[in-house]
Scaffold this motif. Sequence first.
Motif, short mmCIF file in Angstrom:
data_model
loop_
_atom_site.label_atom_id
_atom_site.label_comp_id
_atom_site.label_asym_id
_atom_site.label_seq_id
_atom_site.Cartn_x
_atom_site.Cartn_y
_atom_site.Cartn_z
N ILE A 10 -16.69 -15.73 -46.47
CA ILE A 10 -17.96 -15.00 -46.49
C ILE A 10 -19.00 -15.92 -47.12
O ILE A 10 -19.24 -15.89 -48.33
N THR A 11 -19.62 -16.76 -46.31
CA THR A 11 -20.45 -17.86 -46.81
C THR A 11 -21.92 -17.55 -46.89
O THR A 11 -22.68 -18.33 -47.48
N ASN A 12 -22.39 -16.45 -46.31
CA ASN A 12 -23.82 -16.16 -46.32
C ASN A 12 -24.05 -14.65 -46.18
O ASN A 12 -23.12 -13.89 -45.85
N PRO A 13 -25.27 -14.19 -46.44
CA PRO A 13 -25.54 -12.74 -46.40
C PRO A 13 -25.28 -12.10 -45.04
O PRO A 13 -24.85 -10.94 -44.98
N SER A 14 -25.51 -12.83 -43.95
CA SER A 14 -25.29 -12.25 -42.63
C SER A 14 -23.82 -11.91 -42.40
O SER A 14 -23.48 -10.83 -41.88
N ILE A 15 -22.94 -12.80 -42.82
CA ILE A 15 -21.51 -12.55 -42.65
C ILE A 15 -21.05 -11.45 -43.60
O ILE A 15 -20.23 -10.59 -43.22
N GLU A 16 -21.59 -11.41 -44.81
CA GLU A 16 -21.23 -10.34 -45.73
C GLU A 16 -21.70 -8.99 -45.21
O GLU A 16 -20.97 -7.99 -45.30
N ASP A 17 -22.89 -8.93 -44.64
CA ASP A 17 -23.38 -7.68 -44.05
C ASP A 17 -22.48 -7.24 -42.90
O ASP A 17 -22.23 -6.03 -42.73
N ALA A 18 -22.00 -8.20 -42.11
CA ALA A 18 -21.10 -7.86 -41.00
C ALA A 18 -19.80 -7.28 -41.52
O ALA A 18 -19.24 -6.33 -40.94
N LEU A 19 -19.30 -7.82 -42.62
CA LEU A 19 -18.07 -7.30 -43.21
C LEU A 19 -18.26 -5.86 -43.68
O LEU A 19 -17.42 -4.99 -43.41
#
Length: 243
Positions: A10-19
């Motif tokens: 989870i390297t950035n906010p976009s990927i964290e939001d997707a999670l």
Amino acid sequence: MRLLLTSAGITNPSIEDALVDLLGKPIAESNALFIPTAIYPFPGGAGAAWRAISGQGRSRLAELGWKSLGILELSVLPSIEEAAWVPTVREADALLVGGGDPLFLANWMRQSGVAGLLPKLRSEAVYVGVSAGAIAATSTFVETYTEPPRAADGPLKSEETVFATPEGDVRRTLVTGQGAGLVDFAVIPHFENPQHPDASPANAEIWASRIPAPTYAIDDDTAIKVTDGKVDVISEGRWQLFS
């Protein structure tokens, strides 16, 4: 189940939001199991596993603030009763599958029975794969090795291939393996990462030519989100689809 396949966690906010979107609730309200199995074949694998589990590894995953975090070591599962571990897997909101050797990981996914269990999990459960963890979720994958891999891990095919790197051409063993078959495409992680020259655009094309499925080459700021069969690329970096 739902999937989030990443190159480096989870390297950035976009990927964290997707999670969070896949989980359907905040991470702080979600229970996770961490699978470190893939890292053990490498020198220092035991230490790398501890760092990943304790949130000190290269990939941001275990330290996201989960409500609870347990360890699921695939290599011990064949020696214990399914009643001791299957309910724990069924109840988890997320399975966090760390990086390492995808061939070794895929072999233990099959031997442990986890590969057969994953498609039967509730639809809200989320498989989060990092590098080898992402690769092993696919049906057919390709990986490079400096030394021939263990025959016990079940490579479908091995061939010697020359790859171009900044230091010159290098010879690698290009191995085709069988994954868990959770998705109908393949993944090449660490795309255009200088520390992984085998995953340069030209070399990734060689990998993809050996895979009988669409292949996503993703960098460390990219993830592939799969919801009910729908595929979305989540990226703040670079990626390429070889079809």
